[in-house]
Design a protein around this motif. Structure first.
Motif: not given
Length: 320
Positions: A145-150
């Motif tokens: 989940q590389p863009f889980a920060v969003y």
């Protein structure tokens, strides 16, 4: 009071009002209101004491003219707001086009420098983006989940925090122009390096396309608005550094007026960009076609409002 004394006492004031009326389109509304109040008082006095005098007719004509103009301006408030966004801002953008283009060039150079530097190892990325962010992102990539920060915050909270931050950053870009345009250029360059390092980091993990789609989803509007805000800051700084034929203070005032109008135009764009980032960018499972559609529509809007419309307005309305 004798009529002759009344006229002698007020004639200088009335002459000034005649000048205002002669240039009524260029007279500030508050000055017109003050003049209308004064002329109405003088007219009431004249009607009471000299009802059949020519001076009463003279004052009545001025009062009617001022009243008509104020009434018309009251009805034009809504159209004035529309005119501000569709005519005035584009014309100021055209005047500041070189500064906006310079801002874009600085951002792109910064992005290239950031990307190339990031290819040399994580040290640069950590220095630019922070150890905590890099470690969190690396963990997200391992979990698939590389863009889980969003999606790390509740959408409305994320939207508000991003919006406030972006508006603040844009104001900072502009405000530091007071200390010369070099200061604004530094912040733009640094932001460009952050973007370049971000994309390069994901590219090294085989996520170049996904990272571009993710960041450009909201970044097309956000980065464009930052470029414009940077152009406003450079405009302000250049007004101080390069006064040309004006005095330095006069040049700075003119640049500040132009820069503020350009800066104001970015606020709605930051709001929309923050909304997209807070509510939509988190949907990393959204199809590429949908994301590309949003990116293309955003790019078309930026090109229309900041490229086509300023040129169009300049050609048809070269003077303000």
């Amino acid at each position: 009071m004798k009529e002759s004394a009344f006229i002698a006492k007020n004639m200088a004031k009335w002459r000034q009002m005649e000048v205002q009326i002669a240039a009524i389109n260029n007279t500030a509304p508050d000055k017109l209101v003050d003049s209308y109040a004064e002329i109405s008082a003088d007219l009431a006095f004249a009607q009471t004491h000299y009802p059949d005098s020519r001076i009463t007719e003279y004052l009545n004509n001025m009062a009617v003219t001022l009243h008509g103009e104020l009434y018309q301006r009251k009805n034009e408030k809504a159209s004035r707001l529309i005119t501000f966004w569709t005519h005035e801002v584009p014309l100021y953008v055209y005047e500041g086009r070189r500064c906006i283009l310079l801002s874009l060039a600085i951002l792109l150079v910064g992005a290239v420098v950031g990307a190339l530097s990031a290819l040399g190892g994580d040290e640069f990325v950590r220095a630019i983006l922070g150890d905590q962010y890099v470690e969190m992102t690396a963990d997200n990539i391992r979990r698939g989940q590389p863009f889980a920060v969003y999606g790390s915050e509740v959408a409305p909270t994320m939207f508000l925090s991003i919006m406030v931050n972006n508006v603040w950053v844009s104001f900072l870009y502009f405000a530091v122009g007071v200390f010369t345009s070099i200061a604004t250029g530094y912040f733009i360059f640094y932001n460009g390096m952050m973007v370049g390092a971000f994309v390069a980091y994901f590219a090294q993990h085989g996520l170049l396309i996904d990272s571009l789609l993710t960041i450009l989803l909201h970044g097309t509007l956000e980065l464009s608005a930052l470029v414009v805000a940077g152009g406003a800051g450079i405009t302000l700084g250049n007004g101080w550094l390069f006064p040309g034929t004006y005095s330095r203070i006069e040049s700075f005032k003119r640049a500040a007026k132009r820069g503020v109008k350009i800066l104001v135009s970015t606020t709605p764009i930051f709001v929309v960009a923050a909304f997209i980032e807070g509510f939509f960018t988190r949907l990393t499972q959204a199809g590429d076609v949908l994301r590309l559609t949003v990116i293309v529509l955003s790019a078309l809007f930026i090109l229309f409002y900041y490229v086509y419309l300023p040129i169009h307005r300049h050609r048809h309305e070269p003077t303000r």
